[in-house]
Write a protein that holds these residues in place. Structure first.
Motif, PDB file in Angstrom:
ATOM      1  N   ALA A  83     -39.238 -67.040  -7.485  1.00  0.00           N
ATOM      2  CA  ALA A  83     -39.361 -65.628  -6.832  1.00  0.00           C
ATOM      3  C   ALA A  83     -38.426 -64.551  -7.557  1.00  0.00           C
ATOM      4  O   ALA A  83     -38.310 -63.510  -7.671  1.00  0.00           O
ATOM      5  CB  ALA A  83     -39.050 -65.619  -5.260  1.00  0.00           C
ATOM      6  N   LYS A  84     -37.219 -65.311  -7.568  1.00  0.00           N
ATOM      7  CA  LYS A  84     -35.949 -64.405  -8.098  1.00  0.00           C
ATOM      8  C   LYS A  84     -36.468 -63.886  -9.439  1.00  0.00           C
ATOM      9  O   LYS A  84     -36.145 -62.746  -9.722  1.00  0.00           O
ATOM     10  CB  LYS A  84     -34.641 -65.084  -8.039  1.00  0.00           C
ATOM     11  N   GLN A  85     -36.988 -64.830 -10.296  1.00  0.00           N
ATOM     12  CA  GLN A  85     -37.228 -64.398 -11.705  1.00  0.00           C
ATOM     13  C   GLN A  85     -38.262 -63.113 -11.849  1.00  0.00           C
ATOM     14  O   GLN A  85     -38.182 -62.140 -12.316  1.00  0.00           O
ATOM     15  CB  GLN A  85     -37.721 -65.567 -12.484  1.00  0.00           C
ATOM     16  N   PHE A  86     -39.421 -63.426 -10.767  1.00  0.00           N
ATOM     17  CA  PHE A  86     -40.156 -62.411 -10.712  1.00  0.00           C
ATOM     18  C   PHE A  86     -39.792 -61.071 -10.301  1.00  0.00           C
ATOM     19  O   PHE A  86     -40.081 -60.023 -10.607  1.00  0.00           O
ATOM     20  CB  PHE A  86     -41.344 -62.961  -9.619  1.00  0.00           C
ATOM     21  N   SER A  87     -38.786 -61.106  -9.290  1.00  0.00           N
ATOM     22  CA  SER A  87     -38.360 -59.838  -8.623  1.00  0.00           C
ATOM     23  C   SER A  87     -37.344 -59.214  -9.967  1.00  0.00           C
ATOM     24  O   SER A  87     -37.582 -57.991  -9.995  1.00  0.00           O
ATOM     25  CB  SER A  87     -37.306 -60.074  -7.560  1.00  0.00           C
ATOM     26  N   ASN A  88     -36.523 -59.975 -10.647  1.00  0.00           N
ATOM     27  CA  ASN A  88     -36.020 -59.250 -11.750  1.00  0.00           C
ATOM     28  C   ASN A  88     -37.044 -58.727 -12.838  1.00  0.00           C
ATOM     29  O   ASN A  88     -36.667 -57.720 -13.264  1.00  0.00           O
ATOM     30  CB  ASN A  88     -35.140 -60.490 -12.346  1.00  0.00           C
ATOM     31  N   LYS A  89     -38.118 -59.291 -13.292  1.00  0.00           N
ATOM     32  CA  LYS A  89     -39.167 -58.806 -13.864  1.00  0.00           C
ATOM     33  C   LYS A  89     -39.663 -57.514 -13.382  1.00  0.00           C
ATOM     34  O   LYS A  89     -39.964 -56.596 -14.003  1.00  0.00           O
ATOM     35  CB  LYS A  89     -40.012 -59.872 -14.171  1.00  0.00           C
ATOM     36  N   ALA A  90     -39.910 -57.570 -12.136  1.00  0.00           N
ATOM     37  CA  ALA A  90     -40.497 -56.218 -11.456  1.00  0.00           C
ATOM     38  C   ALA A  90     -39.621 -55.096 -11.505  1.00  0.00           C
ATOM     39  O   ALA A  90     -39.882 -54.121 -11.793  1.00  0.00           O
ATOM     40  CB  ALA A  90     -40.972 -56.587  -9.814  1.00  0.00           C
ATOM     41  N   LYS A  91     -38.141 -55.493 -11.470  1.00  0.00           N
ATOM     42  CA  LYS A  91     -36.925 -54.448 -11.532  1.00  0.00           C
ATOM     43  C   LYS A  91     -37.182 -53.872 -12.959  1.00  0.00           C
ATOM     44  O   LYS A  91     -36.942 -52.757 -13.080  1.00  0.00           O
ATOM     45  CB  LYS A  91     -35.993 -54.958 -11.058  1.00  0.00           C
ATOM     46  N   PHE A 149     -38.122 -47.996  -4.284  1.00  0.00           N
ATOM     47  CA  PHE A 149     -39.259 -49.590  -4.651  1.00  0.00           C
ATOM     48  C   PHE A 149     -38.237 -50.486  -4.938  1.00  0.00           C
ATOM     49  O   PHE A 149     -38.688 -51.645  -4.754  1.00  0.00           O
ATOM     50  CB  PHE A 149     -40.013 -49.141  -5.924  1.00  0.00           C
ATOM     51  N   ALA A 150     -37.115 -50.355  -5.566  1.00  0.00           N
ATOM     52  CA  ALA A 150     -36.027 -51.403  -5.957  1.00  0.00           C
ATOM     53  C   ALA A 150     -35.464 -52.041  -4.698  1.00  0.00           C
ATOM     54  O   ALA A 150     -35.598 -53.154  -4.351  1.00  0.00           O
ATOM     55  CB  ALA A 150     -34.871 -50.893  -6.779  1.00  0.00           C
ATOM     56  N   ASP A 168     -36.210 -55.909  -3.181  1.00  0.00           N
ATOM     57  CA  ASP A 168     -35.133 -56.834  -2.669  1.00  0.00           C
ATOM     58  C   ASP A 168     -35.293 -57.269  -1.329  1.00  0.00           C
ATOM     59  O   ASP A 168     -35.009 -58.393  -0.909  1.00  0.00           O
ATOM     60  CB  ASP A 168     -33.871 -55.991  -2.685  1.00  0.00           C
ATOM     61  N   LYS A 169     -35.959 -56.494  -0.339  1.00  0.00           N
ATOM     62  CA  LYS A 169     -36.436 -56.758   0.944  1.00  0.00           C
ATOM     63  C   LYS A 169     -37.081 -58.075   0.769  1.00  0.00           C
ATOM     64  O   LYS A 169     -37.334 -58.826   1.453  1.00  0.00           O
ATOM     65  CB  LYS A 169     -36.868 -55.669   1.823  1.00  0.00           C
ATOM     66  N   GLN A 170     -38.376 -57.713  -0.103  1.00  0.00           N
ATOM     67  CA  GLN A 170     -39.398 -58.880  -0.158  1.00  0.00           C
ATOM     68  C   GLN A 170     -38.831 -60.169  -0.646  1.00  0.00           C
ATOM     69  O   GLN A 170     -39.029 -61.288  -0.394  1.00  0.00           O
ATOM     70  CB  GLN A 170     -40.480 -58.414  -0.889  1.00  0.00           C
ATOM     71  N   LEU A 171     -37.877 -60.017  -1.584  1.00  0.00           N
ATOM     72  CA  LEU A 171     -37.324 -61.376  -2.173  1.00  0.00           C
ATOM     73  C   LEU A 171     -36.413 -61.992  -1.078  1.00  0.00           C
ATOM     74  O   LEU A 171     -36.352 -63.227  -1.052  1.00  0.00           O
ATOM     75  CB  LEU A 171     -36.339 -60.960  -3.381  1.00  0.00           C
TER      76      LEU A 171
END
Length: 78
Positions: A13-21, A61-62, A66-69
């Motif tokens: 999940a952390k990797q996906f959030s970094n890709k989204a950012k 959006f960022a 972060d909240k979703q992560l």
């Protein structure tokens, strides 16, 4: 589901959030570049205001990412 598996899911999940950012940064950069390209005929103040609005939207959006992560990590790890 074992603890190790849940921890791996949290890492994923952390990797996906970094890709989204990263994607968000690219979109923001492209939008700012487009604004700078069409600045002919528009005042400097208008250009700065639009750039500020683009940055504010990207920040929102960022923060949402972060909240979703945080929510998903809490759900996975308890």
């Amino acid at each position: 589901v074992t603890r190790v598996h849940r921890e791996n899911l949290a890492k994923l999940a952390k990797q996906f959030s970094n890709k989204a950012k990263d994607s968000l940064r690219r979109v923001r950069s492209n939008a700012v570049n487009q604004v700078k390209k069409v600045k002919e005929g528009h005042s400097e103040d208008t250009i700065r205001l639009i750039e500020k609005q683009i940055q504010q939207m990207a920040d929102n959006f960022a923060a949402d990412i972060d909240k979703q992560l945080a929510s998903k990590t809490k759900e996975l790890l308890g």
